[in-house]
Design a protein around this motif. Structure first.
Motif, PDB file in Angstrom:
ATOM      1  N   TRP A 181       0.841  -1.208   0.000  1.00  0.00           N
ATOM      2  CA  TRP A 181       0.000   0.000   0.000  1.00  0.00           C
ATOM      3  C   TRP A 181       0.871   1.251   0.000  1.00  0.00           C
ATOM      4  N   ILE A 182       1.944   1.201   0.818  1.00  0.00           N
ATOM      5  CA  ILE A 182       2.843   2.365   0.888  1.00  0.00           C
ATOM      6  C   ILE A 182       3.499   2.590  -0.477  1.00  0.00           C
ATOM      7  N   SER A 183       3.900   1.494  -1.127  1.00  0.00           N
ATOM      8  CA  SER A 183       4.521   1.624  -2.457  1.00  0.00           C
ATOM      9  C   SER A 183       3.558   2.289  -3.422  1.00  0.00           C
ATOM     10  N   MET A 184       2.275   1.850  -3.356  1.00  0.00           N
ATOM     11  CA  MET A 184       1.294   2.343  -4.318  1.00  0.00           C
ATOM     12  C   MET A 184       0.952   3.813  -4.060  1.00  0.00           C
ATOM     13  N   ILE A 185       0.745   4.144  -2.777  1.00  0.00           N
ATOM     14  CA  ILE A 185       0.237   5.478  -2.466  1.00  0.00           C
ATOM     15  C   ILE A 185       1.370   6.514  -2.417  1.00  0.00           C
ATOM     16  N   CYS A 186       2.492   6.156  -1.722  1.00  0.00           N
ATOM     17  CA  CYS A 186       3.556   7.165  -1.494  1.00  0.00           C
ATOM     18  C   CYS A 186       4.722   7.042  -2.452  1.00  0.00           C
ATOM     19  N   LYS A 187       4.724   5.996  -3.286  1.00  0.00           N
ATOM     20  CA  LYS A 187       5.871   5.759  -4.179  1.00  0.00           C
ATOM     21  C   LYS A 187       7.172   5.608  -3.380  1.00  0.00           C
ATOM     22  N   LYS A 188       7.056   4.978  -2.220  1.00  0.00           N
ATOM     23  CA  LYS A 188       8.237   4.627  -1.432  1.00  0.00           C
ATOM     24  C   LYS A 188       8.170   3.114  -1.254  1.00  0.00           C
ATOM     25  N   HIS A 189       9.324   2.458  -1.301  1.00  0.00           N
ATOM     26  CA  HIS A 189       9.294   1.010  -1.469  1.00  0.00           C
ATOM     27  C   HIS A 189       9.792   0.281  -0.224  1.00  0.00           C
ATOM     28  N   MET A 190       9.091  -0.766   0.157  1.00  0.00           N
ATOM     29  CA  MET A 190       9.412  -1.543   1.357  1.00  0.00           C
ATOM     30  C   MET A 190       9.857  -2.939   0.939  1.00  0.00           C
ATOM     31  N   ARG A 191      11.031  -3.345   1.349  1.00  0.00           N
ATOM     32  CA  ARG A 191      11.523  -4.672   0.941  1.00  0.00           C
ATOM     33  C   ARG A 191      12.101  -5.433   2.130  1.00  0.00           C
ATOM     34  N   LEU A 192      11.938  -6.749   2.069  1.00  0.00           N
ATOM     35  CA  LEU A 192      12.410  -7.632   3.142  1.00  0.00           C
ATOM     36  C   LEU A 192      13.428  -8.603   2.548  1.00  0.00           C
ATOM     37  N   VAL A 193      14.569  -8.753   3.210  1.00  0.00           N
ATOM     38  CA  VAL A 193      15.587  -9.686   2.703  1.00  0.00           C
ATOM     39  C   VAL A 193      15.313 -11.077   3.269  1.00  0.00           C
ATOM     40  N   ALA A 194      15.199 -12.066   2.379  1.00  0.00           N
ATOM     41  CA  ALA A 194      15.173 -13.465   2.822  1.00  0.00           C
ATOM     42  C   ALA A 194      16.570 -14.005   2.517  1.00  0.00           C
ATOM     43  N   LEU A 195      17.325 -14.263   3.557  1.00  0.00           N
ATOM     44  CA  LEU A 195      18.749 -14.611   3.400  1.00  0.00           C
ATOM     45  C   LEU A 195      18.969 -15.779   2.441  1.00  0.00           C
ATOM     46  N   LYS A 196      19.823 -15.569   1.464  1.00  0.00           N
ATOM     47  CA  LYS A 196      20.293 -16.683   0.630  1.00  0.00           C
ATOM     48  C   LYS A 196      21.681 -17.021   1.154  1.00  0.00           C
ATOM     49  N   THR A 197      21.764 -18.086   1.945  1.00  0.00           N
ATOM     50  CA  THR A 197      23.015 -18.377   2.646  1.00  0.00           C
ATOM     51  C   THR A 197      24.165 -18.618   1.666  1.00  0.00           C
ATOM     52  N   ASN A 198      25.274 -18.036   1.973  1.00  0.00           N
ATOM     53  CA  ASN A 198      26.548 -18.292   1.272  1.00  0.00           C
ATOM     54  C   ASN A 198      26.584 -17.833  -0.191  1.00  0.00           C
ATOM     55  N   LYS A 199      25.523 -17.183  -0.679  1.00  0.00           N
ATOM     56  CA  LYS A 199      25.444 -16.841  -2.104  1.00  0.00           C
ATOM     57  C   LYS A 199      26.614 -15.957  -2.548  1.00  0.00           C
ATOM     58  N   ASP A 200      27.042 -15.042  -1.682  1.00  0.00           N
ATOM     59  CA  ASP A 200      27.999 -14.024  -2.135  1.00  0.00           C
ATOM     60  C   ASP A 200      29.375 -14.166  -1.469  1.00  0.00           C
ATOM     61  N   LEU A 201      29.694 -15.367  -1.019  1.00  0.00           N
ATOM     62  CA  LEU A 201      31.003 -15.534  -0.356  1.00  0.00           C
ATOM     63  C   LEU A 201      32.159 -15.281  -1.342  1.00  0.00           C
ATOM     64  N   HIS A 202      31.966 -15.670  -2.604  1.00  0.00           N
ATOM     65  CA  HIS A 202      33.054 -15.456  -3.569  1.00  0.00           C
ATOM     66  C   HIS A 202      33.271 -13.960  -3.811  1.00  0.00           C
ATOM     67  N   TYR A 203      32.174 -13.205  -3.820  1.00  0.00           N
ATOM     68  CA  TYR A 203      32.280 -11.737  -3.945  1.00  0.00           C
ATOM     69  C   TYR A 203      33.052 -11.176  -2.740  1.00  0.00           C
ATOM     70  N   MET A 204      32.739 -11.697  -1.548  1.00  0.00           N
ATOM     71  CA  MET A 204      33.456 -11.249  -0.343  1.00  0.00           C
ATOM     72  C   MET A 204      34.951 -11.567  -0.465  1.00  0.00           C
ATOM     73  N   ASN A 205      35.270 -12.740  -1.007  1.00  0.00           N
ATOM     74  CA  ASN A 205      36.681 -13.093  -1.203  1.00  0.00           C
ATOM     75  C   ASN A 205      37.369 -12.097  -2.130  1.00  0.00           C
ATOM     76  N   GLU A 206      36.652 -11.737  -3.225  1.00  0.00           N
ATOM     77  CA  GLU A 206      37.237 -10.764  -4.172  1.00  0.00           C
ATOM     78  C   GLU A 206      37.506  -9.430  -3.469  1.00  0.00           C
ATOM     79  N   LEU A 207      36.506  -8.968  -2.714  1.00  0.00           N
ATOM     80  CA  LEU A 207      36.678  -7.676  -2.026  1.00  0.00           C
ATOM     81  C   LEU A 207      37.825  -7.749  -1.022  1.00  0.00           C
TER      82      LEU A 207
END
Ligand SMILES: NC(=O)c1ccc[n+]([C@@H]2O[C@H](COP(=O)([O-])OP(=O)(O)OC[C@H]3O[C@@H](n4cnc5c(N)ncnc54)[C@H](OP(=O)(O)O)[C@@H]3O)[C@@H](O)[C@H]2O)c1
Length: 319
Positions: A254-280
């Motif tokens: 409703w907030i997205s529709m009326i105020c054009k502000k967006h609400m998002r929830l992270v559902a953890l994808k375990t270990n997905k970005d460990l290789h990116y962390m290694n690069e950094l």
């Protein structure tokens, strides 16, 4: 082997350091000698046994009696179906769902593991998995962070916030962090442009507007967050108060529709970005902030510090 064991739900007093049976790997698992492990909020949920965690780990008493998900160590045996790793490899990863990391040895499927760069210490590796994945997935995957934004991180001095600032700075973003007085100096030292002491100032009422809010606490109403967002701004939560999270889910569309502000929830994808962390890490662009490390014998102090939220960054125990 030595392990931190619990046989009933409760506070940190139910944890005991004692001898436990060393696990044996299945065909699709490796056996790891654990060198370091970090504490996560989820370990506390499972320790205390709130309703949802009892559904996961036993209604009356815990089925899995050794907690601990974010581990780093060396492979000492490999099942016959293992192809990516071999005995002697140094690895790290998030074993949530299986747990068992607060111990000298743990078994893990290879999909839960990434190679540990030689220059990364075991303590640094153990700090990364859950908190860094939530930061990456919150800022990049859900938040779609881009240069020039104004970002606020609520609960910025803990695990997610101390990785979040380092990722946000790679994008050229101006970052404000909100946390307790005791954490503000550390937060400035790792790059926050502005810090807010939540005991003294309410960021939702100070007239500032942010293009993105990354929240580790979700301790305010969606209307408060909406007020603190700029037009077309994005609010991303990784966790916090269950009732507020439900409110977020219900009101978000409703907030997205009326105020054009967006609400998002992270559902953890375990270990997905460990290789990116290694690069950094290898490029010198990311360094975990560690509280401790604490020795295994001092585990009670490590858990106390986490329980009282006195920690800065990630609480790590060496084994
Ligand atoms: N979405 C998923 O799938 C998923 C999976 C796993 C975990 N999680 C969630 O992810 C979050 C983990 O975050 P984390 O590791 O960064 O936690 P953390 O290390 O405990 O950090 C949270 C920080 O917030 C601070 N804080 C407390 N009250 C505050 C307030 N009123 N305003 C601002 N800051 C406040 C705490 O310090 P003081 O208490 O000293 O103030 C602490 O520094 C948890 O909420 C967890 O449940 C989500």
């Amino acid at each position: 082997m030595k392990a931190i064991v619990y046989t009933k739900y409760g506070g940190t007093e139910v944890l005991q350091l004692k001898e436990a049976e060393k696990p044996s790997q299945r065909d699709d698992e490796v056996l790891i000698k654990v060198h370091a492990v970090s504490i996560n909020d989820w370990d506390f949920g499972l320790l205390q046994g709130d309703f949802i965690n009892r559904l996961l780990n036993g209604l009356r008493k815990p089925k899995r009696q050794i907690l601990g998900s974010d581990i780093a160590g060396r492979i000492v045996a490999a099942g016959k179906n293992i192809s990516k790793f071999k005995t002697g490899d140094e690895v790290y990863g998030d074993l949530s769902g299986q747990w068992g990391g607060f111990a000298e040895y743990v078994c893990a499927p290879e999909k839960s593991l990434a190679p540990k760069p030689p220059t990364m210490s075991f303590e640094e590796a153990a700090a990364i998995p859950q908190a860094a994945m939530l930061a990456v997935q919150g800022l990049i995957d859900k938040g779609k962070i881009y240069a020039g934004q104004k970002l606020l991180i609520n609960g910025a001095g803990g695990g997610v916030g101390t990785f979040g600032i380092q990722i946000a700075k790679l994008y050229g973003v101006e970052v404000t962090g909100v946390d307790h007085t005791s954490k503000l100096d550390m937060m400035r030292s790792i790059g926050f442009d502005h810090v807010i002491d939540y005991l003294k100032e309410d960021f939702t009422k100070n007239g500032q507007r942010y293009d993105m809010i990354l929240d580790t606490k979700t301790n305010r109403s969606m209307f408060d967050y909406t007020r603190a967002l700029s037009s077309n701004g994005i609010y991303v939560t990784v966790g916090g108060s269950m009732s507020r999270l439900l409110q977020n889910l219900l009101l978000g569309p409703w907030i997205s529709m009326i105020c054009k502000k967006h609400m998002r929830l992270v559902a953890l994808k375990t270990n997905k970005d460990l290789h990116y962390m290694n690069e950094l890490f290898e490029a010198g662009k990311m360094k975990p902030v560690i509280d401790g490390p604490y020795k295994l014998e001092d585990f009670r102090e490590a858990f106390r510090v986490f329980d009282k939220a006195e920690h800065k960054g990630k609480v790590v125990i060496t084994i």
